[in-house]
Design an enzyme around this catalytic site. Structure first.
Site, PDB file in Angstrom:
ATOM      1  N   ASP A  85      -6.588  -6.927   3.508  1.00  0.00           N
ATOM      2  CA  ASP A  85      -7.649  -6.323   2.703  1.00  0.00           C
ATOM      3  C   ASP A  85      -8.506  -7.407   2.064  1.00  0.00           C
ATOM      4  O   ASP A  85      -9.741  -7.393   2.163  1.00  0.00           O
ATOM      5  CB  ASP A  85      -7.025  -5.431   1.622  1.00  0.00           C
ATOM      6  N   ASP A  94      -3.429 -18.533   1.207  1.00  0.00           N
ATOM      7  CA  ASP A  94      -4.342 -19.285   0.326  1.00  0.00           C
ATOM      8  C   ASP A  94      -5.097 -20.350   1.126  1.00  0.00           C
ATOM      9  O   ASP A  94      -6.305 -20.536   0.965  1.00  0.00           O
ATOM     10  CB  ASP A  94      -3.604 -19.880  -0.886  1.00  0.00           C
ATOM     11  N   TYR A 119       0.796  -1.220   0.000  1.00  0.00           N
ATOM     12  CA  TYR A 119       0.000   0.000   0.000  1.00  0.00           C
ATOM     13  C   TYR A 119       0.836   1.281   0.000  1.00  0.00           C
ATOM     14  O   TYR A 119       0.291   2.366  -0.179  1.00  0.00           O
ATOM     15  CB  TYR A 119      -0.957   0.013   1.205  1.00  0.00           C
ATOM     16  N   LYS A 141       2.491 -15.483   3.381  1.00  0.00           N
ATOM     17  CA  LYS A 141       2.804 -16.350   2.246  1.00  0.00           C
ATOM     18  C   LYS A 141       4.317 -16.553   2.286  1.00  0.00           C
ATOM     19  O   LYS A 141       5.047 -16.159   1.370  1.00  0.00           O
ATOM     20  CB  LYS A 141       2.319 -15.686   0.943  1.00  0.00           C
ATOM     21  N   ASP A 165     -12.641  -8.960   3.128  1.00  0.00           N
ATOM     22  CA  ASP A 165     -13.836  -9.050   2.282  1.00  0.00           C
ATOM     23  C   ASP A 165     -14.409 -10.464   2.365  1.00  0.00           C
ATOM     24  O   ASP A 165     -15.627 -10.657   2.455  1.00  0.00           O
ATOM     25  CB  ASP A 165     -13.513  -8.701   0.822  1.00  0.00           C
TER      26      ASP A 165
END
Ligand code: IPM
Ligand code: MN
Length: 329
Positions: free
Chosen positions: A232, A208, A124, A175, A236
């Site tokens: 982020d 994942d 970001y 990750k 959702d």
């Protein structure tokens, strides 16, 4: 005590849901002195202001900021997001983005977890650039910045939160098998801070795999800590598996309290339904409850959450009035 609240309704359904959320705060008996700031895509189109340093300095004087949603289809992507929302997060040092996800169900199938998203670093920061744009030789790079200080303060906040919860469990999501440089910094910092919190159980999931668990086994989670972009995307998904994005609330926190924190629903400005009176204000109401928690009014925050536990459907004002009436008791 009267709290001074800066209100940035913003674009689309933002002003509709923030005004309802403020009614519910008042119904909870909390004294607030609000001031509206006309910011967002519409303001930008009118006179070019996104968020000037002078306005930012004014915001610093408030106890908290309640934001609705920003962004409008007429402005290219990134302009308002970066110039307003991310500028607030970065300049006010709102380094924790806290997003709770709670569902209840009679058969014990509910879940209750909270994502702690790092909010000032990662991809970001806008590091990178473009070369030879529009040609066949075009190059675009977009870096991810992870500092020891930034990662550590976010992880420490997550441990402190986990320590106060019943399950005292914290999962790092990253990750590390591909993003080996950033992942190594996150994992080592996590392990070092963990040593200070012997009563908190820890786990690690690749992002994942975490997506599968969010859908198939969200009950495994208590507190999750993760980087800005993973957070982020995951939140959702968290909203989608927790009653929908119309219920998802968030707190952009400056835990050091060197300035105001900012509270906003996870959803966007939803220009397709603006003015129809159908926007669900629950996410904004629950974000206002997080604001009350942070201001030291968690009894009022709890009452608002209790009033939202049994979902209300209908128009924006119907949902707001029903929840306000429940809160006022
Ligand atoms: C969010 C939003 C923002 C983000 C956008 C609007 C910049 O999606 O708060 O989750 O990516 O952080
Ligand atoms: Mn998002």
């Amino acid at each position: 005590m009267t709290y001074r609240i800066a209100v940035v309704g913003g674009d689309g359904i933002g002003p509709e849901v923030t005004s309802v959320a403020l009614d519910v705060v008042r119904a909870a008996g909390v004294d607030i002195d609000t001031r509206d700031f006309d910011l967002g895509g519409a303001r930008y189109l009118r006179d070019g202001e996104i968020l000037s340093d002078a306005t930012l300095d004014e915001l610093r004087g408030f106890d908290a900021i309640l934001l609705g949603a920003v962004g409008t289809p007429e402005v290219p992507p990134g302009v308002i997001e970066r110039g307003l929302l991310l500028k607030m997060r970065f300049e006010l040092d709102l380094y924790v983005n806290q997003r709770p996800f709670v569902t209840t169900s009679g058969d014990g199938g509910g879940h209750d977890f909270v994502v702690i998203r790092e909010n000032t670093e990662g991809p970001y920061v806008g590091e990178g650039g473009a070369l030879r744009r529009g040609t066949p030789y075009e190059v675009a790079t977009q870096g991810s910045v992870n500092t020891r200080m930034g990662v550590e303060r976010c992880i420490r906040y997550a441990f402190e939160l986990a320590q106060t919860r019943e399950r005292t469990h914290l999962t790092l999501v990253h990750k590390t098998n591909v993003l080996t440089f950033a992942g190594d910094l996150w994992q080592r910092t996590f392990d070092e801070v963990a040593a200070e919190f012997p009563h908190v159980d820890t786990a690690y999931n690749h992002v994942d795999a975490a997506c599968i668990y969010f859908v198939q086994d969200p009950q495994r989670y208590d507190v999750i800590v993760t980087d800005n972009l993973f957070g982020d995307i995951l939140t959702d998904l968290g909203g989608a598996v927790s009653g929908g994005i119309g219920l998802a609330s968030s707190a952009n926190l400056n835990p050091a309290r060197t300035g105001p924190s900012m509270f906003e629903p996870v959803h966007g400005s939803a220009p397709d339904i603006v003015g129809t009176g159908t926007a669900n204000p629950t996410a904004a109401i629950l974000s206002a409850a997080l604001m009350l928690d942070f201001l030291g009014e968690s009894a009022a925050g709890d009452r608002i959450r209790a009033a939202c536990a049994d979902p209300v459907t209908g128009s924006t004002t119907h949902v707001g009035d029903t929840i306000a009436a429940r809160v006022a008791g």
